[in-house]
Design an enzyme around this catalytic site. Structure first.
Site, short mmCIF file in Angstrom:
data_model
loop_
_atom_site.label_atom_id
_atom_site.label_comp_id
_atom_site.label_asym_id
_atom_site.label_seq_id
_atom_site.Cartn_x
_atom_site.Cartn_y
_atom_site.Cartn_z
N HIS A 97 48.18 38.77 45.02
CA HIS A 97 48.00 37.72 44.02
C HIS A 97 49.12 36.68 44.05
CE1 HIS A 97 44.94 40.38 42.26
NE2 HIS A 97 44.52 39.31 41.63
N GLY A 98 50.27 37.04 44.55
CA GLY A 98 51.34 36.05 44.60
C GLY A 98 52.65 36.62 45.10
#
Length: 472
Positions: free
Chosen positions: A321-322
């Site tokens: 996700h990041g």
């Protein structure tokens, strides 16, 4: 360019649909491909060449699977895709941490030019990986035409933020464009698109305004009441933001004859974190299961190995996700709860009434969103400190009637499916709206026009239009 923008709704989409519907059947794929590349190039002119080059190399490698060295070509394909994803998404994170360590021990920091992240790289990389593995396993057939492969990867309704589409799901629809070319399917898609647009513009954006105001407050101005409001608003904001965008993608796909998989199924009705991940971002969950969890051994090994596999998968999910410690912590947080549920929590839940299980799971998810929503670990800890300080200050609230209205709608639509009968009827109506009686269809059409007009009015009257998953 995002779906919930005037540029897309007033210019790109009408021109695309007009030309697409006028295009003869055998040329429709080329029209869709041309507009998909234009859509991507509009937001990232240089990265469209990166997309084309990586797809061309991957297509060549996959076509080489028929040779004796097929495993070698699969490994090369995986190295290409995973390597590019690691470089573009995580190089900055790695160098930031390296420089932090160098600074701590007294060395000069290394010079580094920040890498720009290609739009949607996480989503189309996962589709490329799944196609390569499925062809290697014999689940999917090789595509003879590079244009068909490129269309599968770059099809704009799902290119930026999913759903993550397996090739086997739309293989027949790419090869045979006549399969879903009918008015009813297109109208279903238009209705689904408008529902997603309304969720995104009316509900999510309204809540996002309050989220940004609260999260930007200085430490000394953030009260417990505001912290709770901010986190609760974010919990509904991210759901309606992402599920709304998924609805728009699914609707757009239907409008041009593609049936994409569902990505959400009332996730806040889950009675456990295990169930939550069967309802939230469903296509990511199934991808992680089939291409990571099962190859790691799944639950076929010893109990301890199963728990390790679960934890690894969700640690990777968080990092996907990041590039931030907060995302890693968020993934680990969910991984810990999944392991605990396997160990004993699911048995405990069985002794608790369903409503209390749902509420308990909701708050577990809500606390997880604190890590997801904050930029730094320090900000997350401050938010938790404020949440549990319980210094209530009602006067700190400055909320409009519009906010209250859409906040109530968010709660209503997030939990309306708590009744199984209602949820089933809503799903049937949403999937087969054009098969209803003429009177129901007319009412639905009027409602959709109203929602579209309301969404357009809201969008045109504000330049605030965030999209959380655009950066993934």
């Amino acid at each position: 360019m995002v779906f919930s923008s005037a540029l897309f709704l007033l210019y790109f989409l009408p021109v695309f649909l007009l030309l697409y519907y006028l295009t003869p059947l055998k040329w429709k794929n080329y029209t869709a491909l041309g507009f998909s590349l234009l859509f991507y190039a509009w937001g990232a002119p240089m990265f469209v060449f990166f997309l084309l080059a990586s797809c061309l190399i991957d297509h060549f490698l996959i076509k080489s699977f028929s040779s004796e060295n097929r495993k070698r070509y699969l490994i090369l394909s995986l190295i290409l895709n995973i390597g590019l994803l690691l470089y573009f998404k995580y190089a900055n994170f790695f160098m930031e941490n390296v420089n932090e360590v160098l600074g701590q021990i007294g060395f000069e920091k290394a010079e580094w030019t920040n890498v720009v992240l290609p739009i949607g790289v996480s989503f189309f990389t996962f589709q490329k990986i799944s196609f390569a593995i499925d062809v290697y396993r014999g689940v999917s057939k090789q595509l003879k035409k590079f244009s068909d492969y490129l269309l599968y990867i770059s099809l704009f309704p799902q290119l930026i933020a999913g759903p993550i589409v397996r090739f086997s799901t739309i293989e027949a629809q790419i090869i045979n464009r006549s399969e879903n070319e009918n008015f009813s399917f297109r109208l279903d898609g238009a209705f689904r698109f408008v529902i997603g647009l309304a969720k995104k513009i009316l509900i999510s954006n309204t809540l996002a305004v309050q989220v940004d105001l609260i999260y930007d407050l200085p430490y000394n101005e953030l009260t417990s009441s505001l912290a709770w409001l901010g986190v609760v608003c974010y919990t509904f904001h991210i759901y309606f933001d992402f599920s709304g965008y998924s609805d728009m993608g699914i609707g757009l796909g239907k409008m041009i004859g593609f049936k994409f998989p569902e990505n959400f199924n009332f996730p806040y009705l889950s009675g456990s974190i295990t169930e939550f991940w069967q309802r939230w971002h469903i296509t990511l969950g199934t991808w992680m299961r089939d291409y990571l969890y099962i190859p790691l051994g799944g639950n076929r090994k010893s109990g301890s190995r199963t728990y390790v596999n679960l934890f690894i998968v969700f640690l990777i999910s968080g990092f996907w996700h990041g590039a931030s410690w907060n995302f890693l912590i968020w993934g680990a947080y969910h991984g810990v709860f999944l392991v605990l549920e396997r160990l004993f929590l699911l048995k405990v839940y069985q002794k608790i009434p369903n409503l209390f299980r749902i509420l308990l799971t909701f708050f577990v998810v809500l606390f997880g969103w604190v890590f997801f929503s904050c930029e730094t670990l320090e900000q997350s800890l401050i938010m938790f400190e404020k949440l549990f300080a319980f210094h209530i200050n009602v006067e700190a609230f400055d909320l409009t009637g519009k906010f209250y209205f859409y906040f109530v709608l968010a709660i209503l639509f997030a939990f309306v499916g708590v009744n199984n009968s209602i949820r089933t009827k809503l799903s049937i109506f949403q999937d087969q709206i054009t098969l209803q009686s003429n009177s129901v269809l007319i009412v639905a059409f009027i409602c959709m026009l109203f929602l579209f007009a309301l969404s357009m009015g809201e969008m045109m009257g504000s330049d605030f239009n965030p999209f959380i998953y655009y950066r993934f």
